[in-house]
Enzyme design. Structure first.
Site, mmCIF file in Angstrom:
data_model
loop_
_atom_site.group_PDB
_atom_site.id
_atom_site.type_symbol
_atom_site.label_atom_id
_atom_site.label_comp_id
_atom_site.label_asym_id
_atom_site.label_seq_id
_atom_site.Cartn_x
_atom_site.Cartn_y
_atom_site.Cartn_z
ATOM 1 N N LYS A 114 29.066 -10.115 36.576
ATOM 2 C CA LYS A 114 28.764 -9.236 35.832
ATOM 3 C C LYS A 114 29.645 -9.256 34.730
ATOM 4 C CE LYS A 114 29.113 -4.214 34.648
ATOM 5 N NZ LYS A 114 29.583 -2.878 35.239
ATOM 6 N N HIS A 163 28.975 10.176 29.029
ATOM 7 C CA HIS A 163 27.856 9.711 29.180
ATOM 8 C C HIS A 163 27.262 9.620 30.659
ATOM 9 C CE1 HIS A 163 24.551 6.817 28.661
ATOM 10 N NE2 HIS A 163 25.122 5.722 29.255
ATOM 11 N N ASN A 218 35.417 20.042 31.237
ATOM 12 C CA ASN A 218 35.609 18.946 30.504
ATOM 13 C C ASN A 218 36.744 19.166 29.565
ATOM 14 O OD1 ASN A 218 34.554 16.264 29.741
ATOM 15 N ND2 ASN A 218 34.295 17.160 27.742
ATOM 16 N N SER A 268 38.332 9.353 32.087
ATOM 17 C CA SER A 268 39.019 8.300 31.802
ATOM 18 C C SER A 268 40.515 8.736 31.756
ATOM 19 C CB SER A 268 38.593 7.478 30.499
ATOM 20 O OG SER A 268 38.579 8.397 29.391
ATOM 21 N N THR A 328 38.647 6.268 38.115
ATOM 22 C CA THR A 328 39.724 5.265 37.818
ATOM 23 C C THR A 328 39.617 3.921 38.368
ATOM 24 O OG1 THR A 328 41.140 7.510 38.424
ATOM 25 C CG2 THR A 328 42.228 5.204 39.036
ATOM 26 N N LYS A 352 45.372 4.703 35.556
ATOM 27 C CA LYS A 352 44.314 5.866 35.394
ATOM 28 C C LYS A 352 44.804 6.936 36.520
ATOM 29 C CE LYS A 352 40.303 4.266 32.626
ATOM 30 N NZ LYS A 352 38.902 4.021 32.707
ATOM 31 N N GLY A 387 35.817 5.885 44.286
ATOM 32 C CA GLY A 387 34.837 4.767 43.653
ATOM 33 C C GLY A 387 35.416 3.840 42.484
#
Length: 339
Positions: free
Chosen positions: A85, A155, A177, A217, A239, A244, A310
């Site tokens: 990728k 998103h 948020n 982020s 992360t 992060k 993840g």
């Protein structure tokens, strides 16, 4: 270069010499949440068995447009998928009405090294990331989980929300948020699916939620250990870079920690901070594939806090891209070219 409109009418011999091109639009048409879940679940299991492995990740700031660019690659011997990728993150794309994350997946024939397919990676990145957290919820969350907490409303968040809601009979969604105006994205999905939605403060989210997904982020903890109640499952999905952070490192020390790949978890994932400070060690982190394969019990009781780190591995992208290429060929939706 010869271009064919699609795969229809191409015999097997001709097809073996052609390269499939699967567009973003076709990927969205043929790869849904069930297909992504199955692909990610299978490759996590293959990784835990030693049948699939990721190659070292390349990720660099290119010194232009504040962009990060890199490569994730690997080989899944069980699924016979080999590829890479290629892509990254362009923060200014939002002003251009483009997705910040841009990527393409390139698949090769493991038997010959021949180029097999070029597959649009933007939609697949979103759906495979959501599938990873959904797999963690399916295998690690309490069966009676009723409240889903969402930290982040970018998103990727709506993909996460839709996939998570299919894993348990959630009766409510609570969300926070840093920019509250974006919470309307999540509210709209909940309204569509007829699930009650509430915007809450960070500490109240932790106090209410049985399952929490963090998808930001951030470089600082957005959920603290003291806010999390017993029995919660947390999927930390944002992360993926050194520095992060989305949750309090003390939370990992209090939880049973699972991940997609341990090496990434301790270096660029959420566990990097807890490991660096000595709160946990590498041996405290379990690949979720072991739970999928039945070699680890997963959640032990309803009081245990579980956390899935993840980090996002290349094999996830290759798995969903391979599924997309196969489905596109079967349905005559792959454009085929001779190079």
């Amino acid at each position: 270069m010869t271009t064919l409109a699609n795969a229809a009418g191409v015999n097997g011999t001709e097809r073996d010499t052609l390269v499939s091109v699967v567009s973003e639009a076709v990927c969205e048409q043929i790869v849904g949440r069930p297909e992504a879940f199955k692909a990610v679940e299978s490759v996590f299991g293959a990784m835990a068995r030693g049948d699939a492995y990721n190659f070292p990740v390349v990720r660099e700031a290119i010194g232009h447009a504040d962009a990060l660019y890199g490569f994730k690659s690997g080989f899944d011997r069980a699924g016979m998928v080999l590829g890479v990728k290629s892509g990254g993150y362009w923060p200014g794309n939002v002003q251009k009405n483009l997705t910040n994350h841009q990527s393409t997946v390139i698949l090769f024939d493991p038997d010959t090294g021949r180029l097999k397919a070029l597959v649009g990676g933007n939609y697949l990145t979103a759906v495979r990331t959501a599938a990873a957290s959904a797999v963690s919820i399916a295998y690690l969350a309490r069966k009676d989980a009723k409240v889903l907490g969402m930290v982040g409303a970018g998103h990727q968040s709506t993909f996460q929300l839709r996939a998570a809601l299919e894993q348990r009979e959630f009766e409510k969604v609570v969300a926070w948020n840093p920019h509250p105006e974006y919470l309307s994205r999540l509210a709209a999905v909940c309204d569509e699916l007829r699930v009650p939605f509430e915007a809450v403060e960070q500490d109240r989210l932790g106090a209410q939620a049985d399952v929490i997904i963090t998808i930001t982020s951030a470089f600082e903890p957005l959920q603290m250990r003291d806010w999390i109640k017993p029995g919660t499952h947390i999927a930390c999905m944002g992360t993926d870079t050194k520095g992060k952070m989305e949750v309090d490192p003390e939370l990992l020390a209090a939880a049973s920690v699972f991940t997609d790949e341990v090496a990434q978890s301790i270096s660029i994932g959420e566990a990097q901070h807890a490991v660096a400070s000595g709160l946990i060690s590498e041996s405290d982190i379990t690949p979720i594939g072991q739970v999928i394969n039945g070699t680890h019990p997963g959640r032990r009781d309803d009081q245990e806090i579980t956390l899935f780190d993840g980090t996002g591995v290349g094999l996830q992208d290759l798995a969903v891209a391979s599924a997309a290429a196969k489905l596109a060929l079967e349905q005559g939706l792959a454009t085929q070219i001779a190079l």
